[in-house]
Motif scaffolding. Structure first.
Motif, PDB file in Angstrom:
ATOM      1  N   ARG A  49       0.841  -1.194   0.000  1.00  0.00           N
ATOM      2  CA  ARG A  49       0.000   0.000   0.000  1.00  0.00           C
ATOM      3  C   ARG A  49       0.876   1.244   0.000  1.00  0.00           C
ATOM      4  O   ARG A  49       2.070   1.165   0.322  1.00  0.00           O
ATOM      5  CB  ARG A  49      -0.908  -0.026   1.223  1.00  0.00           C
ATOM      6  CG  ARG A  49      -1.883  -1.205   1.185  1.00  0.00           C
ATOM      7  CD  ARG A  49      -2.668  -1.289   2.447  1.00  0.00           C
ATOM      8  NE  ARG A  49      -1.744  -1.674   3.525  1.00  0.00           N
ATOM      9  CZ  ARG A  49      -2.116  -2.030   4.736  1.00  0.00           C
ATOM     10  NH1 ARG A  49      -3.372  -2.027   5.057  1.00  0.00           N
ATOM     11  NH2 ARG A  49      -1.234  -2.380   5.642  1.00  0.00           N
ATOM     12  N   PRO A  50       0.320   2.395  -0.352  1.00  0.00           N
ATOM     13  CA  PRO A  50       1.104   3.629  -0.372  1.00  0.00           C
ATOM     14  C   PRO A  50       1.834   3.849   0.954  1.00  0.00           C
ATOM     15  O   PRO A  50       1.249   3.688   2.028  1.00  0.00           O
ATOM     16  CB  PRO A  50       0.052   4.718  -0.598  1.00  0.00           C
ATOM     17  CG  PRO A  50      -1.046   4.020  -1.316  1.00  0.00           C
ATOM     18  CD  PRO A  50      -1.072   2.627  -0.745  1.00  0.00           C
ATOM     19  N   GLY A  51       3.111   4.192   0.859  1.00  0.00           N
ATOM     20  CA  GLY A  51       3.905   4.492   2.042  1.00  0.00           C
ATOM     21  C   GLY A  51       4.593   3.297   2.664  1.00  0.00           C
ATOM     22  O   GLY A  51       5.477   3.457   3.504  1.00  0.00           O
ATOM     23  N   TRP A  85      -1.898   4.876   8.906  1.00  0.00           N
ATOM     24  CA  TRP A  85      -2.960   5.523   8.139  1.00  0.00           C
ATOM     25  C   TRP A  85      -2.531   6.905   7.680  1.00  0.00           C
ATOM     26  O   TRP A  85      -2.728   7.271   6.526  1.00  0.00           O
ATOM     27  CB  TRP A  85      -4.233   5.604   8.990  1.00  0.00           C
ATOM     28  CG  TRP A  85      -5.341   6.321   8.278  1.00  0.00           C
ATOM     29  CD1 TRP A  85      -6.227   5.767   7.412  1.00  0.00           C
ATOM     30  CD2 TRP A  85      -5.632   7.716   8.334  1.00  0.00           C
ATOM     31  NE1 TRP A  85      -7.063   6.734   6.921  1.00  0.00           N
ATOM     32  CE2 TRP A  85      -6.726   7.949   7.477  1.00  0.00           C
ATOM     33  CE3 TRP A  85      -5.080   8.792   9.012  1.00  0.00           C
ATOM     34  CZ2 TRP A  85      -7.269   9.203   7.290  1.00  0.00           C
ATOM     35  CZ3 TRP A  85      -5.629  10.055   8.818  1.00  0.00           C
ATOM     36  CH2 TRP A  85      -6.714  10.242   7.974  1.00  0.00           C
ATOM     37  N   ILE A  86      -1.922   7.679   8.571  1.00  0.00           N
ATOM     38  CA  ILE A  86      -1.516   9.044   8.221  1.00  0.00           C
ATOM     39  C   ILE A  86      -0.387   9.041   7.186  1.00  0.00           C
ATOM     40  O   ILE A  86      -0.369   9.860   6.272  1.00  0.00           O
ATOM     41  CB  ILE A  86      -1.135   9.874   9.483  1.00  0.00           C
ATOM     42  CG1 ILE A  86      -1.061  11.364   9.149  1.00  0.00           C
ATOM     43  CG2 ILE A  86       0.159   9.426  10.088  1.00  0.00           C
ATOM     44  CD1 ILE A  86      -2.375  12.027   9.082  1.00  0.00           C
ATOM     45  N   GLU A  87       0.549   8.080   7.286  1.00  0.00           N
ATOM     46  CA  GLU A  87       1.629   7.976   6.292  1.00  0.00           C
ATOM     47  C   GLU A  87       1.076   7.600   4.915  1.00  0.00           C
ATOM     48  O   GLU A  87       1.518   8.142   3.896  1.00  0.00           O
ATOM     49  CB  GLU A  87       2.659   6.929   6.731  1.00  0.00           C
ATOM     50  CG  GLU A  87       3.491   7.355   7.922  1.00  0.00           C
ATOM     51  CD  GLU A  87       4.284   6.218   8.537  1.00  0.00           C
ATOM     52  OE1 GLU A  87       5.395   6.503   9.033  1.00  0.00           O
ATOM     53  OE2 GLU A  87       3.815   5.055   8.534  1.00  0.00           O
ATOM     54  N   THR A 112       0.889  13.558  -1.620  1.00  0.00           N
ATOM     55  CA  THR A 112       2.104  14.219  -2.101  1.00  0.00           C
ATOM     56  C   THR A 112       2.713  13.578  -3.340  1.00  0.00           C
ATOM     57  O   THR A 112       3.444  14.230  -4.071  1.00  0.00           O
ATOM     58  CB  THR A 112       3.175  14.268  -1.004  1.00  0.00           C
ATOM     59  OG1 THR A 112       3.504  12.941  -0.595  1.00  0.00           O
ATOM     60  CG2 THR A 112       2.699  15.090   0.183  1.00  0.00           C
ATOM     61  N   ALA A 113       2.426  12.321  -3.609  1.00  0.00           N
ATOM     62  CA  ALA A 113       3.074  11.630  -4.725  1.00  0.00           C
ATOM     63  C   ALA A 113       2.318  11.787  -6.040  1.00  0.00           C
ATOM     64  O   ALA A 113       2.925  11.843  -7.098  1.00  0.00           O
ATOM     65  CB  ALA A 113       3.258  10.159  -4.404  1.00  0.00           C
ATOM     66  N   GLY A 143      -1.459   1.701  -6.291  1.00  0.00           N
ATOM     67  CA  GLY A 143      -0.622   0.523  -6.124  1.00  0.00           C
ATOM     68  C   GLY A 143       0.855   0.732  -6.408  1.00  0.00           C
ATOM     69  O   GLY A 143       1.644  -0.188  -6.302  1.00  0.00           O
ATOM     70  N   GLU A 144       1.286   1.925  -6.797  1.00  0.00           N
ATOM     71  CA  GLU A 144       2.671   2.164  -7.188  1.00  0.00           C
ATOM     72  C   GLU A 144       3.498   2.851  -6.109  1.00  0.00           C
ATOM     73  O   GLU A 144       4.651   3.168  -6.337  1.00  0.00           O
ATOM     74  CB  GLU A 144       2.703   3.044  -8.439  1.00  0.00           C
ATOM     75  CG  GLU A 144       2.034   2.399  -9.635  1.00  0.00           C
ATOM     76  CD  GLU A 144       1.972   3.340 -10.819  1.00  0.00           C
ATOM     77  OE1 GLU A 144       2.320   4.522 -10.669  1.00  0.00           O
ATOM     78  OE2 GLU A 144       1.564   2.893 -11.888  1.00  0.00           O
ATOM     79  N   LEU A 145       2.954   3.085  -4.941  1.00  0.00           N
ATOM     80  CA  LEU A 145       3.616   3.914  -3.945  1.00  0.00           C
ATOM     81  C   LEU A 145       4.204   3.104  -2.802  1.00  0.00           C
ATOM     82  O   LEU A 145       3.541   2.828  -1.829  1.00  0.00           O
ATOM     83  CB  LEU A 145       2.620   4.936  -3.381  1.00  0.00           C
ATOM     84  CG  LEU A 145       1.944   5.811  -4.418  1.00  0.00           C
ATOM     85  CD1 LEU A 145       0.895   6.672  -3.755  1.00  0.00           C
ATOM     86  CD2 LEU A 145       2.958   6.670  -5.129  1.00  0.00           C
TER      87      LEU A 145
END
Length: 94
Positions: A33-35, A66-68, A75-76, A81-83
């Motif tokens: 997941r992102p981050g 969750w916050i990350e 920001t990205a 699915g790419e983060l």
């Protein structure tokens, strides 16, 4: 639920005229997941020009909070699915 877990991984590295890349595939293909961050452990990887090699290593996956995840998405500006982040950490030698 733990924020970290270890798993095996396969690393494919190519260093040629056509491509210079390293791809990491985690065993069991857990959903990323992102981050989320992946840290690959082991000896440094060296691939000579013109070679394509495959390595086995252990990786530590750290789940983003969750916050990350939210901050990464905001920001990205990439697809969901790419983060994620992958880093290689060489083993210390004494």
């Amino acid at each position: 639920m733990s924020r970290q877990f270890q798993t095996g991984c396969t690393i494919e590295v190519e260093h040629s005229d056509e491509s210079l890349h390293a791809h990491v595939a985690l065993d069991g293909e857990p959903a990323m997941r992102p981050g989320d961050a992946i840290q690959v452990h082991g000896d440094p990887i060296h691939v000579a020009f013109g070679e394509r090699r495959t390595f086995r290593r252990t990786a530590t996956v750290t789940r983003a909070s969750w916050i990350e995840r939210t901050w990464t998405r905001l920001t990205a500006g990439l697809e969901f699915g790419e983060l994620y982040d992958v880093s290689f950490t060489p083993r210390r030698t004494l």
